[in-house]
Every structure is written in C-alpha cells, then in structure tokens.
Write a protein that holds these residues in place. Structure first.
Motif, short mmCIF file in Angstrom:
data_model
loop_
_atom_site.label_atom_id
_atom_site.label_comp_id
_atom_site.label_asym_id
_atom_site.label_seq_id
_atom_site.Cartn_x
_atom_site.Cartn_y
_atom_site.Cartn_z
N ARG A 30 0.82 -1.20 0.00
CA ARG A 30 0.00 0.00 0.00
C ARG A 30 0.86 1.26 0.00
O ARG A 30 0.58 2.21 -0.72
CB ARG A 30 -0.88 -0.03 1.24
CG ARG A 30 -2.23 0.49 0.92
CD ARG A 30 -3.09 0.57 2.09
NE ARG A 30 -4.33 1.18 1.61
CZ ARG A 30 -5.48 1.03 2.20
NH1 ARG A 30 -5.57 0.28 3.26
NH2 ARG A 30 -6.53 1.63 1.74
N ASN A 49 0.87 4.05 -2.90
CA ASN A 49 0.43 5.40 -2.59
C ASN A 49 1.48 6.46 -2.89
O ASN A 49 1.20 7.65 -2.84
CB ASN A 49 -0.05 5.49 -1.15
CG ASN A 49 -1.45 4.92 -1.02
OD1 ASN A 49 -2.38 5.41 -1.64
ND2 ASN A 49 -1.58 3.86 -0.26
N THR A 62 -6.60 6.90 -1.37
CA THR A 62 -5.70 5.75 -1.29
C THR A 62 -5.83 4.96 -2.59
O THR A 62 -6.82 5.09 -3.30
CB THR A 62 -6.06 4.79 -0.14
OG1 THR A 62 -7.43 4.48 -0.24
CG2 THR A 62 -5.74 5.40 1.20
#
Lengths: 121, 670
Positions: B469, B473, B511
């Motif tokens: 993640r 991002n 996100t």
C-alpha cells in the motif's frame, strides 16, 4: 426453489437422491417407481427437473423420457445410469436428455449437475 | 461584443443557459452516437438547442457564436425535413461535438472575461457547410457496416471434463447439441464422438477441442460453457479479430431488421425521457451564492441559539418553561439545518456523466475498447465539494484508460475480454462519501514505482519496511509518473498529486489499491459537507479547541503506570496492550497552563487513515455542533497557521480553533 421429480425403481436410490437434493436446497416435490408413474407425476407436479433411472421394470427410463419430451419439449431430464450403459445413455441423449450421471456418483455430481441445468436456458 | 462579465444578470443567464445546453447536447450526441442513426427526437432536440444558442448569442451580440449555431441548425433542419436521407451519423457527431467544444470554450472565456477567438468559428462553419452539401448529393451516407453492432468473432475452446464423470464422448455430444443454439460454424475434435466410444479416452486425456464463431462476449461464452454439467475447466481463446470483422461486413437481411428494432426501442426510451423532462417542472434553480449565504445564516443561528441558551445571565436560575421552549427552538433549528444541507446536496450523476466524453475521445484515439460503468451515481454530495471532484475524477479516468487498460490484443492474451472496464462507484458511509475509480487493466507495477521513487529520491522510509500500500500510494507524491510516454491525455506526472491536492483541500483522503494484471482501484474518502460538524470542545489553559467527533476514538484519564517514556524522551501511553504516541497541545503551541502532568489532564485518542495518536488537553468541555469558518484572510496572510483547519464560535461567544486531524497525525512532536 428448484423442484425435482425423482424417478427410480429402487426405494433406496429414491431416498438417497432425495436426501442429497434436499440437503442442498432443492425441493423434491414427488417421486415415482417406474416410467409410467413418472409421466403421471410429471404431468401432475410439473417439476423444474426430472432425474430418471434408465433401467426400470414395465417402462424404461428412455421410453419415459421420450414421452415426457413429447408432452413438454423443453422438459429438463437428467438420466441416472450405471457404468457400461453407453448405448442406452447415447439413446437418452439423442432423445433429448439434458445430461446424465453415472452410478456410483458423488453427491456434488448430482447437486452441481441439477443446479447448472436448472439455471441454464 | 458583449459587455464585461461582472455579475450582469442577463449575461449570467446566457452563460448559465448555454453551458447547460451544450452539456445537454453532448449527452444527446453521446447517447445516440452508437446507434448510427439519430432518432427523430434527438434531431429535434439538437435542432432546438442550436436554435436557442443562436438566438441568445445573437441577443448578446456574439455574432460568431450565433452564426456557428445557425449553420449547425441548418444542418439539422435539413436532416429533419428529409427524414429518408442517408447520412454518416458518426461524422456529424464529431462535427457537432467540435462545434459544441468551441462554443463552451468561448462561453468560458466570456465568463472569465478573457480574449475571444472570434475567427475560430469560420473553419467549423466551412466544415458544416461541406457536410451539408455532401449529404444533399448523397455522398455522405453511412458506411455499410450496420452489422458492426453485432460483430462476430472466432473462438477456440478446450473443454476438460471432471474426472470419473464417464462417457465423455456422449457428454461432449450433448454439449455440442446445446451449444449450437448460441454459436455458429461449430467444429470439433475428436470427431465422430457419438459413434466411437474410444473418443471418450481421448477427450479425458487431451480435452475436447471446439472451434466456433459467435457475436457473444468472451465472458458470456465462458459462462455458457461453464454452465454445462461436469465441465471442470475450459480454455477459451479469441482468435483473429481482423479476419472476422472483414467477413461479416455483408449485411444479412435479418440483421437489418434487428437494427431497426433497436432503433424503435431507443426512440421509445427517448420519448419517455422527454415526458420525464416535462414533469420535472417543479424544480427551480437557485444561485449558489444565495445558498451559501443561507448556510452561513443558519450557522449564525446555531451559534446565536447556544449564546442565548447558555447565556451567563441565566446561570443558577430555575427556568422550566424557558428550557422547554429552548428545546423546541433547538429542534426546529436542527431541522432547518438539515434542510439547507439537503438543498446543497447534488447527485454525482452529472459529474460522472461528464466522463463519457473523455472515455469516448480517448478510446477512439488510443484504439482501446472501454466500457464505462457507474454504480451509485445518485449518491449526493455538497455542491461545494462536487466542484472539487470533477478534475480529480477526470484525471483518474484518463489515467485508467491511458495507463491502466491494455490494448485489446494484450487483454485477449491475458485472458480478459477485449473491452476494458472503468467503473466509477459512489456510496455513503457515515458522514463520508466514498468515491471509487476502478479499472480492470494491468494494475500498478511495484518495481517501476520503487525504481522511480528511488530515482527521484522520494522514498520516505526504507524499502524493506514498505507495505504494498505504501508503495502504491507513492504515486500521489508530487512529480511522480512512471510512464515514459507523454501522451495527449496524461503522463505529465502532475496528475496524481493534483488529485491528492484537490481531495485534501476539501478534507478528504485518497488511497490506491492494485492487483497486478487485475486492475487498480483509487478510493477517495470525502466528507459529506464541510460546513457544520459535530465537534468535541476541549480546553488547554485559556484556549479552546474543537476536534471533529468522527476522528475521536475515546478519551480517558491516563494512569501513571501506563505512561512510557522511551530513550529519546518521547512519551507514549499503553492502552489495552497497544502503544500510542502522545502529543501535548500546550507544549506543541507553547500555551501556558497549570496542567502539565499527564495524570492531571485528559487524553483523547484520535484516528485517521487507520493510524492513532493521543492528544493531551486540560479538560473536555463538551460535545457541540459547530459551524466551520475558515480562518479570516488577515490571519492567513500574516502567518502560516499550522494544524488548524478552521475556527468556530462557541456558545459563550469565545473562539475555538478546529484542529486539523491530519496534521495532528503527522506533526513532529515537540
């Protein structure tokens, strides 16, 4: 709920199929112990699917299948056959059976086959 | 030329109406484009819109816009009067869109009072004239590909049956019999399945090979085949598209009939729509600035109410009847507030639908097949917020199509349907709205992102500590773009951080999640409204602060034993086995207060983006709905206010600063 008519001359097989189907959410609305009774029950209950044993006394499953298809050309019939009945199975398929299950079968063979046939056109 | 745009109401109306008309026109063109023929109602509508634009532009003395609209009107007048005439609707669509783009860009210029392109219309006018001439002499008829609506593709499928299902040859035969209903030109291997029982072994060993043509989509076919009993697995591949599309250019009579039916159906839909329009007369449009004013006034009422009810003069008085009436007043005010709020809520539908255009343009240019899907487009968001959403969404959709989706051939080899899918989804959750932009393309490439991040030196923590993640991002960081080719549409490396900035500016969060080869999902979390929030008021020394209730997890008096001090002197608190950093407001902002010890004050645990921290304050004052006001300009101009999202008035008239939870999470603890 999908309604099923079970046609088999053996009481044991009728019960076995019924147990498997009801466990998986089908509704067995009637059963019959030979071809003639099968046709009568088909007319009476108009099930979504018929499971039909091939070898039965008096009237065989194939003859019953042909009659049922005459009554309703869209009828969905699944044959239950024993090993080594290639010739009979072929005749059944040519006569319009949707599919067939070979004994001894696994439980999911019956449920999956019936589910697929019931939900297809 | 028109006068300056300075709130002149006639001009304002012209800008407003023309913008609406051009949007409506775009919608009609995009809706009818795929039908290869304009329906009567579409022709009438386009004609009407062009006529209106012509009239009002002439009134406002924008003669070049008027003459352009006039030419377009002529074109549609001719089509309308000669209904049997053959024309190329795709060409005309392009022309009208061009025309419309020009008009809306000019209208924008009028609105922004910048220099107009008075001669820009001439070229388009010439094009329209030529098009009209061509139609008149019948040169410009539709290319004969009506059957393109139903293109047929060749497929190859290998079917594998379940082990132990027996008599595979008979099953294969039964499959072919049923399958013939759906497809054409079927052939298979091994042959002679019904007569030769030995083929059962062959099928068991190698699978059952089937070739066929079909106009159904890959997924549809896949589903149909999997519907067959005892099929364990299939290997379905799309064969050469080129060859097929050539083969099916000749139109069969029955196809023509189908197309006609479709047209008739569409016309019915259009007629229904027209009726809907008429019944929507009970809606009036209101100037947004009036709504803003009303919202502000309601805010003042909320404050005035608490000023009255909590007036110090009333302290210690027994006021039963007053309290009862005050409660009634409060109820009405809350209702009013909800009403004003709902007036400002606008469905996302129009914002979403604007994306049709970019999808159309890009898929044409890039040669990708794209399907745009909306889920929950009726979700409503505050008008002020929606304005900030258009651009980010545009960026995301562009990115999805340009970088995310693969070319049709690449998709087919990857086992996907040639048509890529971009989904925009919106739903409410608590006081937030979530907007998702999804695609089923190739997904983000972790290695590329990491390499690029290293090159640009924007890694914010060691590579080994980064989760997927975190890596994904990073694409939101300024100046980030892994795409080497700058295309007309995207790839300048400014897109994603613009998205981030836009969403942050309205108090939201972005996100991204991605699965390689399966697609990317960008999630935007956006507050339903920014004007009135539920807040918890706290005090530090003689100052008041407000924390948005949604960010607060809990508040508690710390026990001495739970307080941990690490070797660097950082304070932390242990709560149910988890450690949280403590940020002391009085230290952070050098506020004088008597309460210095953690055990004397109170800790408020706040959460944002799945991270938590504890804020130390003197006491909690209480929960209250507060009206968010931005910091006055003179303060913002003179000094940078960090960590404050805005301010509000409390019931007793004192000012409370609203804490920026995002800042609290990331601020360096003093």
């Amino acid at each position: 709920m999908i309604s099923v008519l079970v046609v088999d001359d053996a009481a044991f097989m009728r019960l076995a199929i019924k147990n498997v189907l009801e466990k998986s959410g089908f509704k067995v609305i009637a059963d019959a112990k030979n071809g003639q009774e099968g046709i009568e029950k088909f007319l009476e209950f108009q099930p979504d699917i018929v499971t039909m044993d091939i070898t039965m006394p008096d009237m065989t499953g194939i003859e019953a299948l042909k009659k049922i298809r005459e009554i309703d050309p869209a009828a969905k019939v699944v044959m239950i056959s024993a090993m080594g009945q290639e010739r009979m199975v072929k005749e059944a398929i040519l006569s319009g059976a949707k599919s067939f299950i070979v004994k001894p079968y696994k439980e999911e063979h019956i449920t999956q086959t019936l589910m697929k046939i019931a939900t297809s056109k | 030329m028109g006068e300056q745009y300075n709130g002149d109401s006639l001009l304002e109306m012209f800008v407003f109406e023309t913008t609406q008309n051009t949007e409506q026109l775009e919608k009609i063109i995009l809706e009818t484009e795929n039908e290869r023929h304009f329906s009567d109602s579409a022709i009438n509508e386009i004609f009407r819109i062009m006529h209106t634009i012509k009239g009002s532009a002439a009134m406002m003395s924008y003669s070049y816009i008027a003459s352009l609209a006039h030419k377009a009107e002529d074109l549609f007048f001719f089509i309308r009067e000669n209904s049997s005439i053959e024309y190329n609707s795709s060409l005309i669509s392009d022309l009208i869109l061009l025309c419309m783009d020009f008009i809306s860009s000019e209208v924008n210029k009028i609105k922004e009072n910048t220099e107009l392109d008075i001669n820009g219309a001439d070229e388009i006018i010439i094009q329209i004239e030529k098009c009209l001439e061509d139609i008149k002499v019948g040169k410009n008829s539709n290319p004969k590909e009506i059957s393109n609506n139903l293109p047929s593709y060749s497929f190859k499928a290998i079917l594998y049956y379940e082990e132990g299902c027996e008599m595979e040859n008979i099953r294969a035969y039964s499959f072919i019999r049923d399958f013939e209903e759906y497809v054409q030109n079927i052939s298979y291997n091994p042959e002679g399945i019904i007569d030769n029982d030995d083929t059962a072994f062959e099928i068991r060993k190698n699978g059952f090979l089937v070739f066929f043509d079909s106009n159904k989509s890959y997924n549809e076919l896949n589903d149909i085949i999997m519907q067959t009993p005892f099929i364990k697995d299939i290997d379905l591949t799309l064969l050469d598209i080129e060859k097929c599309s050539h083969e099916c250019t000749d139109i069969k009579p029955e196809d023509k009939k189908d197309v006609k039916n479709v047209l008739i159906q569409n016309e019915e839909i259009h007629n229904n729509k027209a009726e809907n329009h008429q019944s929507a007369q009970s809606i009036i449009s209101i100037n947004v600035s009036k709504l803003d004013k009303l919202m502000n006034l309601i805010g003042e009422v909320v404050i005035a109410e608490s000023m009255v009810v909590e007036n110090p003069d009333l302290k210690g008085l027994e006021l039963q009847s007053f309290r009862r009436e005050a409660l009634q007043l409060h109820k009405i005010i809350v209702e009013m507030q909800d009403m004003v709020m709902s007036m400002r809520l606008v469905p996302l539908t129009t914002t979403f639908q604007k994306m049709h255009r970019i999808v159309r343009d890009m898929s044409k240019k890039l040669g990708k097949e794209v399907m745009l899907e909306f889920i929950g487009e009726e979700t409503e968001v505050d008008k002020n917020i929606i304005e900030h959403l258009s651009n980010p969404l545009l960026h995301l959709v562009r990115n999805s199509i340009d970088h995310g989706l693969e070319m049709p051939e690449e998709r087919i080899t990857a086992g996907k349907s040639p048509e890529g899918k971009v989904t925009l989804e919106a739903y409410n959750s608590g006081s937030n709205v979530f907007i998702l932009a999804k695609d089923d393309g190739r997904g983000l490439n972790k290695e590329k992102i990491l390499a690029k991040a290293k090159k640009n030196n924007i890694l914010f923590k060691p590579e080994s500590e980064m989760t997927d993640r975190d890596i994904y991002n990073m694409i939101f960081m300024p100046g980030f773009s892994t795409n080497e080719n700058v295309s007309e549409f995207s790839g300048r490396g400014v897109g994603m951080d613009v998205v981030m900035q836009n969403i942050l500016s309205i108090g939201g969060a972005v996100t991204v999640d991605s699965i390689e080869r399966q697609g990317t999902t960008v999630t935007m979390k956006i507050p339903l409204t920014v004007a009135i929030i539920d807040g918890m008021n706290i005090s530090v020394g003689d100052r008041h602060f407000t924390i948005p209730i949604t960010a607060i997890r809990e508040s508690f008096k710390p026990k001495k034993n739970d307080i941990i001090c690490d070797t660097d002197g950082n304070l932390m608190i242990m709560v149910r086995g988890e450690c949280y950093a403590i940020i002391k407001l009085h230290q952070q902002w050098d506020i004088e207060t008597e309460i210095q010890e953690l055990t004397d004050g109170i800790l408020i645990m706040i959460e944002q983006d799945e991270r938590r921290r504890c804020v130390f304050a003197d006491t909690l004052i209480g929960q209250q709905q507060v009206v968010v006001k931005s910091m006055p300009d003179f303060i913002r101009r003179t000094r940078m206010v960090e960590g404050v999202a805005g301010c509000t008035l409390l019931g007793n008239g004192s000012i409370s600063l609203i804490l920026d939870t995002g800042w609290l999470m990331n601020a360096e603890i003093k």
